[in-house]
Structure formats: structure tokens, C-alpha cells
Design a protein around this motif. Structure first.
Motif, PDB file in Angstrom:
ATOM      1  N   SER A 121       0.751  -1.143  -0.122  1.00 49.71           N
ATOM      2  CA  SER A 121       0.080   0.019   0.189  1.00 49.71           C
ATOM      3  C   SER A 121       0.840   1.373  -0.004  1.00 49.71           C
ATOM      4  N   SER A 122       2.221   1.204   0.308  1.00 48.59           N
ATOM      5  CA  SER A 122       3.233   2.279   0.346  1.00 48.59           C
ATOM      6  C   SER A 122       3.681   2.680  -1.080  1.00 48.59           C
ATOM      7  N   LEU A 123       3.207   1.579  -1.996  1.00 51.94           N
ATOM      8  CA  LEU A 123       3.680   1.927  -3.351  1.00 51.94           C
ATOM      9  C   LEU A 123       2.684   2.176  -4.150  1.00 51.94           C
ATOM     10  N   SER A 124       2.932   3.162  -5.090  1.00 49.28           N
ATOM     11  CA  SER A 124       1.825   3.263  -6.240  1.00 49.28           C
ATOM     12  C   SER A 124       1.831   2.081  -7.288  1.00 49.28           C
ATOM     13  N   SER A 125       2.802   1.722  -7.630  1.00 52.17           N
ATOM     14  CA  SER A 125       2.808   0.875  -8.696  1.00 52.17           C
ATOM     15  C   SER A 125       4.154  -0.145  -8.541  1.00 52.17           C
ATOM     16  N   LEU A 126       4.192  -1.254  -9.305  1.00 57.50           N
ATOM     17  CA  LEU A 126       5.299  -2.061  -9.121  1.00 57.50           C
ATOM     18  C   LEU A 126       6.620  -1.301  -9.585  1.00 57.50           C
ATOM     19  N   GLU A 127       6.481  -0.412 -10.793  1.00 59.63           N
ATOM     20  CA  GLU A 127       7.529  -0.013 -11.314  1.00 59.63           C
ATOM     21  C   GLU A 127       8.266   1.184  -9.906  1.00 59.63           C
ATOM     22  N   GLU A 128       7.249   1.648  -9.184  1.00 61.60           N
ATOM     23  CA  GLU A 128       7.806   2.489  -8.224  1.00 61.60           C
ATOM     24  C   GLU A 128       8.752   1.844  -7.136  1.00 61.60           C
TER      25      GLU A 128
ATOM     26  N   GLY B 270       6.422 -12.434  -9.743  1.00 61.63           N
ATOM     27  CA  GLY B 270       5.427 -13.153  -9.445  1.00 61.63           C
ATOM     28  C   GLY B 270       4.259 -12.059  -8.859  1.00 61.63           C
ATOM     29  N   VAL B 271       3.246 -12.074  -9.387  1.00 61.83           N
ATOM     30  CA  VAL B 271       2.216 -11.250  -9.195  1.00 61.83           C
ATOM     31  C   VAL B 271       0.796 -11.948  -8.832  1.00 61.83           C
ATOM     32  N   ALA B 272       0.073 -11.407  -7.691  1.00 67.53           N
ATOM     33  CA  ALA B 272      -1.007 -12.226  -7.251  1.00 67.53           C
ATOM     34  C   ALA B 272      -2.233 -11.649  -8.042  1.00 67.53           C
ATOM     35  N   GLY B 273      -2.470 -12.441  -9.299  1.00 66.61           N
ATOM     36  CA  GLY B 273      -3.530 -12.348 -10.031  1.00 66.61           C
ATOM     37  C   GLY B 273      -3.481 -12.648 -11.251  1.00 66.61           C
ATOM     38  N   PRO B 274      -4.315 -13.001 -12.213  1.00 68.74           N
ATOM     39  CA  PRO B 274      -4.143 -13.678 -13.429  1.00 68.74           C
ATOM     40  C   PRO B 274      -3.179 -12.982 -14.449  1.00 68.74           C
ATOM     41  N   VAL B 275      -2.141 -13.577 -15.239  1.00 69.79           N
ATOM     42  CA  VAL B 275      -1.494 -12.987 -16.100  1.00 69.79           C
ATOM     43  C   VAL B 275      -1.735 -13.386 -17.406  1.00 69.79           C
ATOM     44  N   ILE B 276      -2.278 -12.224 -18.171  1.00 65.04           N
ATOM     45  CA  ILE B 276      -2.739 -12.732 -19.472  1.00 65.04           C
ATOM     46  C   ILE B 276      -2.051 -11.786 -20.635  1.00 65.04           C
ATOM     47  N   LYS B 277      -1.153 -12.381 -21.468  1.00 66.15           N
ATOM     48  CA  LYS B 277      -0.560 -11.799 -22.353  1.00 66.15           C
ATOM     49  C   LYS B 277       0.503 -10.766 -21.852  1.00 66.15           C
ATOM     50  N   GLY B 278       0.954 -11.140 -20.921  1.00 63.80           N
ATOM     51  CA  GLY B 278       2.025 -10.309 -20.121  1.00 63.80           C
ATOM     52  C   GLY B 278       1.354  -9.015 -19.444  1.00 63.80           C
ATOM     53  N   VAL B 279       0.269  -9.281 -19.030  1.00 63.33           N
ATOM     54  CA  VAL B 279      -0.581  -8.259 -18.274  1.00 63.33           C
ATOM     55  C   VAL B 279      -1.284  -8.632 -16.860  1.00 63.33           C
ATOM     56  N   CYS B 280      -1.065  -8.144 -16.164  1.00 61.44           N
ATOM     57  CA  CYS B 280      -1.826  -8.478 -15.015  1.00 61.44           C
ATOM     58  C   CYS B 280      -2.781  -7.465 -14.032  1.00 61.44           C
TER      59      CYS B 280
ATOM     60  N   GLU C 186       4.458  -6.440 -18.271  1.00 63.50           N
ATOM     61  CA  GLU C 186       5.687  -7.014 -18.680  1.00 63.50           C
ATOM     62  C   GLU C 186       6.440  -6.051 -19.540  1.00 63.50           C
ATOM     63  N   ALA C 187       5.754  -5.609 -20.750  1.00 60.71           N
ATOM     64  CA  ALA C 187       6.455  -4.830 -21.868  1.00 60.71           C
ATOM     65  C   ALA C 187       6.661  -3.325 -21.246  1.00 60.71           C
TER      66      ALA C 187
ATOM     67  N   PHE D  71      12.831  -0.029 -17.564  1.00 65.92           N
ATOM     68  CA  PHE D  71      14.221  -0.381 -16.975  1.00 65.92           C
ATOM     69  C   PHE D  71      15.118  -0.660 -17.871  1.00 65.92           C
ATOM     70  N   ALA D  72      14.826  -0.755 -19.028  1.00 65.33           N
ATOM     71  CA  ALA D  72      16.030  -1.269 -20.168  1.00 65.33           C
ATOM     72  C   ALA D  72      16.404  -2.532 -19.793  1.00 65.33           C
ATOM     73  N   PHE D  73      15.534  -3.561 -19.267  1.00 62.82           N
ATOM     74  CA  PHE D  73      15.895  -4.726 -19.168  1.00 62.82           C
ATOM     75  C   PHE D  73      15.666  -5.671 -20.279  1.00 62.82           C
ATOM     76  N   GLU D  74      16.923  -6.443 -20.607  1.00 60.43           N
ATOM     77  CA  GLU D  74      17.098  -7.280 -21.538  1.00 60.43           C
ATOM     78  C   GLU D  74      15.896  -8.342 -21.725  1.00 60.43           C
ATOM     79  N   GLN D  75      15.791  -8.992 -20.457  1.00 60.36           N
ATOM     80  CA  GLN D  75      14.828 -10.088 -20.021  1.00 60.36           C
ATOM     81  C   GLN D  75      13.801  -9.713 -18.788  1.00 60.36           C
ATOM     82  N   ALA D  76      12.629  -9.585 -19.193  1.00 58.06           N
ATOM     83  CA  ALA D  76      11.590  -9.326 -17.977  1.00 58.06           C
ATOM     84  C   ALA D  76      10.484 -10.517 -18.401  1.00 58.06           C
ATOM     85  N   THR D  77      10.072 -10.884 -16.919  1.00 59.01           N
ATOM     86  CA  THR D  77       8.916 -11.833 -17.364  1.00 59.01           C
ATOM     87  C   THR D  77       8.020 -11.524 -16.004  1.00 59.01           C
ATOM     88  N   LEU D  78       6.899 -11.496 -16.345  1.00 60.74           N
ATOM     89  CA  LEU D  78       5.532 -11.434 -15.408  1.00 60.74           C
ATOM     90  C   LEU D  78       4.779 -12.703 -15.317  1.00 60.74           C
ATOM     91  N   VAL D  79       4.783 -13.235 -14.049  1.00 61.01           N
ATOM     92  CA  VAL D  79       3.992 -14.678 -13.894  1.00 61.01           C
ATOM     93  C   VAL D  79       3.116 -14.537 -12.794  1.00 61.01           C
TER      94      VAL D  79
END
Length: 341
Positions: free
Chosen positions: A47-54, A73-83, A94-95, A101-109
Motif C-alpha cells: 500500500s506504500s507503493l503506487s505501482s510495481l515500477e515504483e 510473481g504477481v498475485a493475479g491472473p497474467v494474460i499476455k504479459g499483463v496483470c 511486462e512490456a 528499466f531497459a531490462f533485456e529480459q523481464a517476465t511477469l507470472v
């Protein structure tokens, strides 16, 4: 610069995240071995964060590092890289994370998929054994995780290889099995259009159980020193008062909660033929270990009539290591790197 910080500056690290309704965890890991080695971890109140990015930005400011791959790992359904996170007002992409953050590889599950990826590398120190049994090496594995919400995941055995699978099984209908549970369902139906299992088998569910039992005791004139359930920390207060002080109403609340968890766990084993093992994860159960050892949870799990003997042959564990989700996410990140090579 201290030695640990210098090490992170010289080598690429894995960034892992475990995002729940109450806590958001981040960790940096080395990835030379099957069990990723933890270098730094932090826990932030979600609750202290406004987003995962923060949260990612805050963590990397505190622990600067070169990132080779990231997995969250996110508490919710991940559909096509979005939760759309179930118990937070966040939409995670995910995108968008990869781009920002210019990550070469980033995965959301899904968070239970991350936990499932850690099951095979857990050690005896990570677990509390509820039922020691040999299990079926050709069987499946089920995971039930009561936390802020209720997560469900699986490892399906296909020709000897274990394949992690996420689900939204915490949102199936609540199926009461006793008169007290039927009364709880009848009460909650007045409040919710639909009573899912998560409504009772989670931290928020523990509050609903407490409210229902308290109202019953008030009607009977025997409520005693009740907790203010408007406090968002009340699930923790209920478990603390149950375990440390033996508060009668809190103990009754936790015992009913454990019976519901046990019944759901037994159902899960039967539905998925999880004869290789059942793992109880999440942040709630480690805090009530003394009451779990009373046996109510296990007895509710086994109370399946003609299938009791089958269930007696299934090993049952409580996961004590609260970094299991991070471990699994880190392991997934390593696998994503290996696939690219």
C-alpha cells in the motif's frame, strides 16, 4: 562502496519480485547454481507503493546492480504479459517494465507459478511436515497459499517431468462442511453477492470469520475483549492473540480458519490427484504453527470419506520460508536466460 555493493557492480544479477496484496518483496540473486543465491532482499508494504515500477525503482536505488534478467510473481491472473492485480489497484505490464528499466529480459507470472518453480529446491529447513508419507513419485503436486488472498497452483507430472501451472482456484465457491461453516456462509451471503473460497480462506477471510463469531458471542452476551476489526493489521493481531495469549475468540477464529483450509486442501488433492505432495504456502500459516500442530487442519484434509486412505499416503507440508516466491521467480529468470543461449 562496501564489498557486497562492489560485487554487484562487477557482475550481472537476477532481479526477482514477489508481489502480494500486503507485501511486495524484491531480491537480487546470483544464478550460478540450481538454487539461486540471495544477495539482497527488501520488503515494502504494497500500500506504500503506487505501482510495481515504483517498487522496482526504489529497490534498485537502495541496491544498485546490473540486471541480466528479471522475473516478477504477481498475485493475479497474467494474460499476455499483463496483470490486473487482484487485491491492489495496479495494472502491471511486462512490456512496460522492460521498456522503462531497459531490462533485456523481464517476465511477469502469477505468484503461484513462481512458488511452484521453487518447490523442487526447497530443503527440510524451509518446511514444516504435517504428514510424513512416501507419496507417489508419478503423482502431481498441489499448492494452496492463504495470504492477503488465496492462491492455488500445481506441478503436473508429465512423463516424469514436473510442469508448473498457475490457476485462479482460490476464487472457486466456498463449500461449507459443518453447521458452523454453513452459518458463516449464510452471514457472508448477506454481505457479498458471491462467497468465494478466498472470502474465508485468506487474511481478509480470517477477519470475516472473526466478525461472524464475535457477532454471535455478542448476541449471547459473551464477546469479551474484542478486537477493532477496522484495523487493517487485524489478521496479524488475531493470530498473535490466539497463539501468544490464548484469547478464546481468536483461538476459535483460527481453528475454524484452519478447518476450512484443510478441507479445501483435501479437495485440491483429489481434484488434481496431487499424490506426490501438498504444499501450504502464503504468509498466514507460519504464524499459527502451534495451532496447526493440534491437528484440526490435517483432520479436515483427511475427512473425505472413502478417500481417506488415499489422502493418508500424501505428504503434506507448510512452507516456512517466506522467500519461496522470490526463489521461484529468480529460478524462472535464470531459465529464461538459458533459453536465449
Amino acid at each position: 562502496m562496501n564489498q557486497a555493493a562492489a560485487t554487484r557492480a562487477d557482475e550481472k544479477m537476477i532481479l526477482a519480485g514477489d508481489i502480494g496484496g500486503t507485501n511486495t518483496r524484491f531480491g537480487l540473486f546470483r544464478h550460478e547454481c540450481d538454487r539461486p543465491e540471495s544477495v539482497a532482499t527488501e520488503i515494502y508494504g504494497s500500500s506504500s507503493l503506487s505501482s510495481l515500477e515504483e517498487g522496482i525503482e526504489r529497490f534498485l536505488q537502495e541496491h544498485p546492480a546490473r540486471i541480466s534478467a528479471a522475473c516478477f510473481g504477481v498475485a493475479g491472473p497474467v494474460i499476455k504479459g499483463v496483470c490486473h492485480v487482484t487485491n491492489l489497484p495496479w495494472v502491471v505490464s511486462e512490456a512496460r517494465i522492460r521498456e522503462r528499466f531497459a531490462f533485456e529480459q523481464a517476465t511477469l507470472v502469477n505468484d503461484l507459478l513462481a512458488i511452484a518453480h521453487a518447490i523442487e529446491i526447497l530443503t527440510a529447513d524451509d518446511l514444516m511436515v504435517l504428514q510424513a508419507a512416501e507419496g507417489d513419485p508419478d503423482g502431481n503436486v498441489a499448492i494452496l497459499a492463504p495470504g492477503t488472498g488465496l492462491g492455488v497452483g500445481f506441478l503436473f507430472n508429465i512423463q516424469g517431468a514436473m510442469h508448473p501451472v498457475a490457476s485462479q482456484g482460490g476464487h472457486v465457491d466456498f463449500a461449507p462442511t459443518t453447521d458452523l461453516e454453513i452459518s458463516l456462509l449464510q452471514t457472508l451471503r448477506k454481505k457479498f453477492a458471491r462467497v468465494s473460497l478466498e472470502r474465508v480462506a485468506s487474511g481478509a477471510g480470517m477477519l470475516e470469520i472473526y466478525r461472524t463469531l464475535r457477532a454471535t458471542r455478542q448476541d449471547q452476551g459473551s464477546c469479551g475483549d474484542a478486537i477493532d476489526v477496522s484495523d487493517t493489521s487485524s489478521p496479524q493481531e488475531i493470530t498473535r492473540r490466539a497463539v501468544e495469549y490464548g484469547d478464546p475468540l481468536c483461538v476459535e477464529t483460527v481453528r475454524l480458519f484452519l478447518r476450512i483450509i484443510g478441507s479445501a486442501a483435501g479437495n485440491l488433492i483429489l481434484m488434481s490427484m496431487a499424490t506426490k505432495g501438498l504444499y501450504l504456502a502464503g504468509g498466514v500459516l507460519p504464524h499459527v504453527a502451534p495451532l496447526i500442530r493440534e491437528g484440526l487442519l490435517l483432520e479436515a484434509l483427511l475427512d473425505k470419506g472413502r478417500f481417506r486412505d488415499l489422502l493418508l499416503r500424501v505428504p503434506v507440508y507448510v512452507i516456512l520460508n517466506q522467500q519461496t516466491g522470490l526463489l521461484g521467480a529468480a529460478r524462472l529468470a535464470v531459465k529464461s536466460l538459458n533459453l536465449r543461449r
